[in-house]
Design a protein around this motif. Sequence first.
Motif, PDB file in Angstrom:
ATOM      1  N   GLY A  19      10.223 -48.685  17.923  1.00 39.46           N
ATOM      2  CA  GLY A  19       9.734 -47.432  18.463  1.00 39.46           C
ATOM      3  C   GLY A  19       8.752 -46.661  17.627  1.00 39.46           C
ATOM      4  O   GLY A  19       8.534 -45.467  17.900  1.00 39.46           O
ATOM      5  N   PHE A  20       8.149 -47.277  16.605  1.00 36.22           N
ATOM      6  CA  PHE A  20       7.026 -46.627  15.944  1.00 36.22           C
ATOM      7  C   PHE A  20       5.761 -46.932  16.736  1.00 36.22           C
ATOM      8  O   PHE A  20       5.701 -47.895  17.503  1.00 36.22           O
ATOM      9  CB  PHE A  20       6.888 -47.103  14.503  1.00 36.22           C
ATOM     10  CG  PHE A  20       7.968 -46.571  13.591  1.00 36.22           C
ATOM     11  CD1 PHE A  20       7.932 -45.267  13.135  1.00 36.22           C
ATOM     12  CD2 PHE A  20       9.035 -47.377  13.205  1.00 36.22           C
ATOM     13  CE1 PHE A  20       8.923 -44.770  12.306  1.00 36.22           C
ATOM     14  CE2 PHE A  20      10.039 -46.892  12.380  1.00 36.22           C
ATOM     15  CZ  PHE A  20       9.978 -45.583  11.930  1.00 36.22           C
ATOM     16  N   GLN A  21       4.723 -46.121  16.532  1.00 37.39           N
ATOM     17  CA  GLN A  21       3.533 -46.237  17.369  1.00 37.39           C
ATOM     18  C   GLN A  21       2.522 -47.255  16.859  1.00 37.39           C
ATOM     19  O   GLN A  21       1.575 -47.582  17.557  1.00 37.39           O
ATOM     20  CB  GLN A  21       2.848 -44.869  17.494  1.00 37.39           C
ATOM     21  CG  GLN A  21       3.693 -43.841  18.213  1.00 37.39           C
ATOM     22  CD  GLN A  21       2.976 -42.524  18.408  1.00 37.39           C
ATOM     23  OE1 GLN A  21       2.425 -42.244  19.476  1.00 37.39           O
ATOM     24  NE2 GLN A  21       2.974 -41.704  17.384  1.00 37.39           N
ATOM     25  N   GLY A  22       2.706 -47.740  15.644  1.00 40.04           N
ATOM     26  CA  GLY A  22       1.751 -48.691  15.097  1.00 40.04           C
ATOM     27  C   GLY A  22       2.392 -49.592  14.066  1.00 40.04           C
ATOM     28  O   GLY A  22       3.620 -49.746  14.013  1.00 40.04           O
ATOM     29  N   THR A  23       1.561 -50.175  13.229  1.00 40.31           N
ATOM     30  CA  THR A  23       2.030 -51.149  12.242  1.00 40.31           C
ATOM     31  C   THR A  23       2.546 -50.501  10.961  1.00 40.31           C
ATOM     32  O   THR A  23       3.092 -51.187  10.113  1.00 40.31           O
ATOM     33  CB  THR A  23       0.890 -52.110  11.879  1.00 40.31           C
ATOM     34  OG1 THR A  23      -0.224 -51.348  11.351  1.00 40.31           O
ATOM     35  CG2 THR A  23       0.415 -52.875  13.116  1.00 40.31           C
ATOM     36  N   ASP A  24       2.388 -49.176  10.830  1.00 38.06           N
ATOM     37  CA  ASP A  24       2.833 -48.469   9.633  1.00 38.06           C
ATOM     38  C   ASP A  24       3.669 -47.257  10.038  1.00 38.06           C
ATOM     39  O   ASP A  24       3.143 -46.282  10.573  1.00 38.06           O
ATOM     40  CB  ASP A  24       1.619 -48.019   8.811  1.00 38.06           C
ATOM     41  CG  ASP A  24       2.024 -47.312   7.524  1.00 38.06           C
ATOM     42  OD1 ASP A  24       3.236 -47.289   7.216  1.00 38.06           O
ATOM     43  OD2 ASP A  24       1.131 -46.798   6.827  1.00 38.06           O
ATOM     44  N   PRO A  25       4.983 -47.288   9.794  1.00 41.15           N
ATOM     45  CA  PRO A  25       5.837 -46.156  10.187  1.00 41.15           C
ATOM     46  C   PRO A  25       5.424 -44.837   9.544  1.00 41.15           C
ATOM     47  O   PRO A  25       5.673 -43.769  10.114  1.00 41.15           O
ATOM     48  CB  PRO A  25       7.226 -46.589   9.703  1.00 41.15           C
ATOM     49  CG  PRO A  25       7.164 -48.075   9.613  1.00 41.15           C
ATOM     50  CD  PRO A  25       5.747 -48.398   9.229  1.00 41.15           C
ATOM     51  N   ALA A  26       4.805 -44.889   8.379  1.00 36.76           N
ATOM     52  CA  ALA A  26       4.461 -43.659   7.665  1.00 36.76           C
ATOM     53  C   ALA A  26       3.513 -42.770   8.461  1.00 36.76           C
ATOM     54  O   ALA A  26       3.520 -41.546   8.296  1.00 36.76           O
ATOM     55  CB  ALA A  26       3.838 -44.001   6.309  1.00 36.76           C
TER      56      ALA A  26
END
Length: 418
Positions: free
Chosen positions: A239-246
């Motif tokens: 459920g993160f929007q991209g390849t990097d949760p940060a």
Amino acid sequence: MTSEAFRGQNQEHTRQPTRSHAMEEDIDVTSHIEGLNGLSHECKPLEEITNGHSNHKPVMNGVIIGHNVKDHTNGSAPLRSLPISALKQNGLLQTLAAGGEQSKPAEEKENVELEKARQEWDALENIQPALTEDSNPTPLIPFNEALQYFQTTDLGDLLKNIQPTIRRTGLAAITHFLFGPPRLHRELLEERDLVFAIAQCPVDNSQTVHMRVLQTIYKRLIGSRLDCPRFGAHWENIGFQGTDPATDLRGTGFLGLMHTLYLVMDPETLPLARDIYKLSQHPTQNFPFSVMSINMTRIALQVLREEALSKECNRRQQVVGVLNEFYVATYLHLYQLWKTQQKTIADSGFVLKEVELFAKKNPKQMLRRLEVFLKERRAGGVPRGTSPDSQAQHKGKEMHFTGVCDLPPDMEGEARLI
């Protein structure tokens, strides 16, 4: 002339057209073979004459060390670093002794099979270290251990930028003082400020604790035992929007990950976390689990900032524990609304706004509902908390939800997914 001598001359005659006049200076094949049979450990140079140039190759126990070395007299298979017994079995020694006579088709086939087996064995040796690393994944990190890390870290620079309470002036300040919630006890101010400092802290790839928190969240939701790469599309699976949760931690900082860590590591809330995650993967009711969780942290922080949780914090003499439970209660409330009213991602803006308003007005009821929910789940029954109260259901039937892009200008950015 004896037959042996005739064969020797004939053999020498066969050898001469394919070798240059410098062969006598290059290598004594007969002595080379004798060294093998005697298991000599001498290293003699083997020079290969190609267009008048020589390439020095070391020989150990009669085995040419190196790759892509060919007998240019017949284009036979390359000589590899192979055991002596293997050379004997495959006729390579006989080929050298005969001065480069063509190998038989059967011998060539055996050479290819032997080389293939050697390459497979080398590949197996290369794979083994990776398997060893995978068998020792990063250990899961409990919430208290991660919290202790922040408690013992210098967050002085972050503390300068926090806003732990709402700044009120004029009549609003007077009204809040007279009729608002009680002030937080002095001995709890440091713990409250720590919470807001963590909410200012970004993800640091060089910090082991930060990386362990990310790995723990991923493995507990997915059910995996192995670590995952720091960057990649696999983060979208939770459920993160991209390849990097940060990049999704705007407004909540590392506290957004700390709350998710609490949700998945507490034995009582882990089943709820997996229920919510399962709903987030629904074909039509899906939503980004981690981004929604970050929104729940944002709401919980705002309620704490408005001092609506001060009474409960004073009663229990703690801030972090109360805020953790309020975060879970808020996510439970959203889960109930989303599931029973069959919401979709197009409804997310208004659902978030409704959850936020309810949480600010009813913090005590939110915490009580979570307590009942967990108690009934411990008893083995179906928690009544899986359905919102009748008022929320009735309100949901009357409201007509629209997409996030259709939000009025005054609500846009406040209720959408962050």
